[in-house]
Design an enzyme around this catalytic site. Structure first.
Site, short mmCIF file in Angstrom:
data_model
loop_
_atom_site.label_atom_id
_atom_site.label_comp_id
_atom_site.label_asym_id
_atom_site.label_seq_id
_atom_site.Cartn_x
_atom_site.Cartn_y
_atom_site.Cartn_z
N SER A 288 0.80 -1.23 0.00
CA SER A 288 0.00 0.00 0.00
C SER A 288 0.83 1.27 0.00
O SER A 288 0.31 2.35 -0.29
CB SER A 288 -0.92 0.04 1.22
OG SER A 288 -1.93 -0.92 1.08
N LYS B 82 0.60 3.33 -2.99
CA LYS B 82 -0.56 4.19 -3.27
C LYS B 82 -0.19 5.68 -3.25
O LYS B 82 -0.81 6.49 -3.93
CB LYS B 82 -1.67 3.93 -2.25
CG LYS B 82 -2.28 2.54 -2.37
CD LYS B 82 -3.20 2.24 -1.19
CE LYS B 82 -3.78 0.85 -1.30
NZ LYS B 82 -4.48 0.44 -0.05
N VAL C 141 1.16 -3.69 4.02
CA VAL C 141 1.09 -4.99 4.70
C VAL C 141 2.32 -5.84 4.51
O VAL C 141 2.45 -6.90 5.13
CB VAL C 141 -0.16 -5.82 4.27
CG1 VAL C 141 -1.44 -5.17 4.76
CG2 VAL C 141 -0.16 -6.07 2.79
N TYR D 187 -2.99 -2.44 -10.92
CA TYR D 187 -3.00 -2.23 -9.47
C TYR D 187 -2.19 -3.31 -8.72
O TYR D 187 -1.43 -3.01 -7.80
CB TYR D 187 -4.45 -2.21 -8.98
CG TYR D 187 -4.62 -2.06 -7.49
CD1 TYR D 187 -4.38 -0.85 -6.86
CD2 TYR D 187 -5.03 -3.12 -6.70
CE1 TYR D 187 -4.53 -0.70 -5.49
CE2 TYR D 187 -5.19 -2.99 -5.34
CZ TYR D 187 -4.94 -1.78 -4.73
OH TYR D 187 -5.10 -1.64 -3.38
N TYR E 207 -4.67 3.32 7.68
CA TYR E 207 -5.97 2.67 7.84
C TYR E 207 -6.71 3.30 9.03
O TYR E 207 -6.67 4.51 9.20
CB TYR E 207 -5.79 1.16 8.03
CG TYR E 207 -4.87 0.57 7.00
CD1 TYR E 207 -5.28 0.46 5.66
CD2 TYR E 207 -3.59 0.17 7.33
CE1 TYR E 207 -4.42 -0.04 4.70
CE2 TYR E 207 -2.73 -0.34 6.37
CZ TYR E 207 -3.15 -0.44 5.05
OH TYR E 207 -2.31 -0.93 4.11
#
Lengths: 304, 304, 304, 304
Positions: D64, D67, D258, D189, D240
């Site tokens: 992530s 991103k 993660v 992605y 998160y």
């Protein structure tokens, strides 16, 4: 012809010594004192016969079952105007009842969840001159029994600990869906829930729903069409988030309460009530649910 | 060197005649009387300079801005114990604040949403001997201004119509996350929100957050680390569900109130406060948000 | 004795020129071409009589009505094992069907919402050798009509635009509640929904639910108890978030589809189907709902 | 002057033998093979110094963290148009990310939750000629390191098991918030998330966010204002539903993955990255979080 006497006695025998009986409601201190081994069944047939077994004439706290009775009187007063303030859809949601109320702008999902019953209580507070006394008289009349009464200790016990219900009432008030004072409505509501009745009295009080609106004393309290609609609401919403399961397993309109009572009925045929205080995880009488399931399985009597 | 005086005067000039000024909060009757054309800016630099323009010395109802002040005192009392009863995550959800509280078992998302601030108020009710008087003294002390006071009419106005807050308090109580009586906590909470301050007083009261916990009078009220954490909470949670937008557009820790006030700060540099009563759809001062956005754009001063 | 012929002709006459007929479903391009003025009613009495009026023999896309048929076959295959993968509670929530699926860990609320029907489709994909052909044969058999077929253009149309259903299938797969490939299950599901039937064929296909599991050709396809339970599920879950309303207003188990069809039944008495493509805001045929409401009001025939 | 070398070595020593190290992500089979005892820290100061300890030059899956990189490029392409398709508010909700997407009509809460990052990936698929190759080149350029590459086995592993992401993409598509094919976007992605980088490479790649949009090679990739806004998004949304906690405890903009990586930065001062594969219950590196908390506590360097 079905031998109802044998059937309900056998069911009572089968279940009365079950080891697993569920857990007595503890959030209302007065209710937590109930004996988990009490168990009664009463059946009132519309041909005049009645059958009973066990603790069918011991009074208990009817709690949420009272919501059907208050709803009936509110419908008698208001007819369809009531549906502007409360919906008739199942809530289906165990874990966030205030959430739904909030998302849906203060219109409770149905009149049998707490928020909906509080709106109904508000209607009765507006319509009755002496709400508590007048409602009690209504219940005594439809059950044809002038000895029915509130348990004032239970009502007081709920008033002191009913913060979640106060939260619902205040949320309704914030959405302009409560006309009377929060405190007045809650006082009425807690008394209504603290009605004490026996299985026998309950079955008689629900006679009018199986009998097109006429009570056991043959007086018309609500119209035939209103009785049908209340049955439809009981079927879809009567058992919290276990309503679908009850319709599926039992197949009768009915209503349960955390006092351990359940009443169910087959229109034009009979009313059956059970009481056993231990609850399952959904808040319905564990043994009562099983008794009714066995009853409709053995008699093959259901609306479906 | 930046000419703050010219900058804030220009911003005030640019915005003061805006046709679209948002809508004054109407749910609290007393607040609805505010004049949408009032507009003040005050800037307190930590080098001692201060700048003001417009209605910077007109008192207004600080409302939710008070939550940062009560939080500071609660943290001073409780240190990290407070975080057992309230979380520090943004709530991000405009439409169902009680829903979240319900889903998360009575632990409010953060101390700047109403439910969280009510828990903080409960802590102060337990810790202060005379909650209302003692809290007022705390605010007067950190702002170094003994004239600050509650507006008792506003407090009373909120008490009479604050059903949603009563709902939150009762829900907290039902989850055992309120130690005092609902009524006592709400009385304190409504007064806290009804504090009346000017832009100038507000900027001075928030001096300690930009100054490692020391107030403008040089007294240490909270630790340096506590001040940092309060700034972090303001940044992530200070503007309801527009907090991300404020961090994105303005880039300063801050807090808004429905009275139309906003206060923001750059640690070690300055505190800036604005007041203009018209609100945008998210409940933040429409002109105030634009003023702060222009300020950080023109000065290039932000934490990012 | 009720003159059903006159009753359904009168209802058809009353409603066929209604100005407000609802809106034809547009999200499936093929369905959007339907003529909003088509309107048929068919009634199959279990004493052998049948009645029809209007476009009762025009085929239309049965869409979600097919979910009851696939559920029946899945229950015939799996018996109660199916309830480990899908619940039987009403969903009651118009606006967030994937939300519920997510909150409840991939167990759909009931087999008549899309996610639940996709689990049922997955079961049939596992059990049938040639899922599409075998399911079609099952439908032909219970309806006693070998001309029933899929509309392949509709199936293709749905496959190309059914992103929401793909989202549900993938979410189920992420919770390990889908055993077959997403693409295989969706291919079956889109064909199932694209079944084309007339009011007449639909009423016959649903005969077995009113007849204790025996189809119109007198063959036992599901047990009497399974038929009852499917009726209970239709009653509580058959009309999306208008299920409570339908139970309340009509009082019969039934199922609607976005093609504009509705089928409902009174166990041991009759099956009635309507078709009129305009939908109300909840996605049920606007005129069809009114027709059934008038029918049960005039005949006084309902399960309650 | 702070001795960063000693500080990060001490922190590494303090934490490297911790018994509780969290749990390696298992939902992506390839990631589950990671050794929980690997632990590296890298710090890039903007005065040119850099410091490292432990496994700071071992490549790992950045997941992530990517991103933020894809968001930067999308903002460079689209400027503010991107905010029509994705919001900038914290999501704050651990348990129902698709729910929020559904409730908010297909507009993801922010670009750092999966649904938001999928919208960003869709933008890059539209803007890049060869999305995978071009994005890789962008990352190599900003990190000034042409050896960075995708791990194709990880990408394939995610493609095979990423049903939840496929659900999000299909839901976005159903709301018309995805312009390209679901499969094409997901292919991009999954590769983006499968970028493999070391702590050292990560810190260098994030240099531009601390340096007003100029990368370590002094090339301007995004504007100063865009860099600030990305920092604001990292601060409010980077961890998160532990974003508030991170802002509170650490006080730096940052992003976790993660794979066990975290990168954080103090604008105009430094970038620090950690890697330790064991995750806490919120999905962030357990040891990495502690390392950064100790770092800002010891150095007293934070944005607050």
């Amino acid at each position: 012809m079905l031998d109802f006497n044998t059937i309900i006695n056998n069911i009572h025998n089968n279940l009365k010594d079950n080891v697993v009986k569920g857990v007595v409601a503890s959030y209302i201190p007065e209710l937590s004192k109930q004996d988990v081994n009490q168990f009664g069944i009463y059946m009132q047939h519309m041909d005049g016969r009645s059958f009973m077994v066990g603790d069918a004439e011991v009074p208990f706290s009817i709690q949420s079952i009272s919501k059907v009775l208050s709803l009936s009187k509110a419908i008698a007063f208001e007819n369809n105007d009531i549906w502007k303030r409360v919906d008739v859809e199942p809530s289906g949601n165990p874990f966030n009842h205030l959430s739904l109320l909030e998302l849906e702008n203060g219109i409770p999902r149905n009149p049998l969840i707490n928020a909906g019953a509080i709106v109904v209580a508000d209607i009765l507070c507006s319509k009755f001159e002496n709400p508590k006394a007048d409602f009690l008289q209504f219940v005594r009349d439809i059950a044809n029994d002038q000895t029915i009464d509130y348990n004032y200790k239970v009502a007081e016990s709920e008033r002191k600990t009913g913060y979640n219900n106060y939260a619902a009432a205040n949320l309704l008030k914030s959405f302009n869906n409560l006309n009377n004072n929060v405190e007045d409505v809650m006082d009425f509501y807690f008394h209504q829930c603290a009605l004490e009745m026996t299985c026998s009295q309950l079955a008689k009080a629900f006679y009018l729903f199986a009998n097109k609106g006429k009570c056991i004393n043959n007086k018309q309290h609500i119209s035939s069409s209103q009785a049908k609609r209340i049955n439809a609401i009981m079927l879809t919403c009567g058992f919290y988030d276990e309503s679908g399961e009850f319709a599926f397993e039992v197949g009768l309109p009915g209503k349960s309460g955390v006092g351990g009572g359940i009443v169910a009925l087959l229109p034009n045929h009979f009313i059956i009530s059970t009481w056993c205080p231990g609850l399952n995880v959904k808040g319905n009488s564990l043994i009562g649910m099983q008794a009714l399931e066995q009853f409709t399985t053995q008699t093959n009597l259901s609306i479906f």
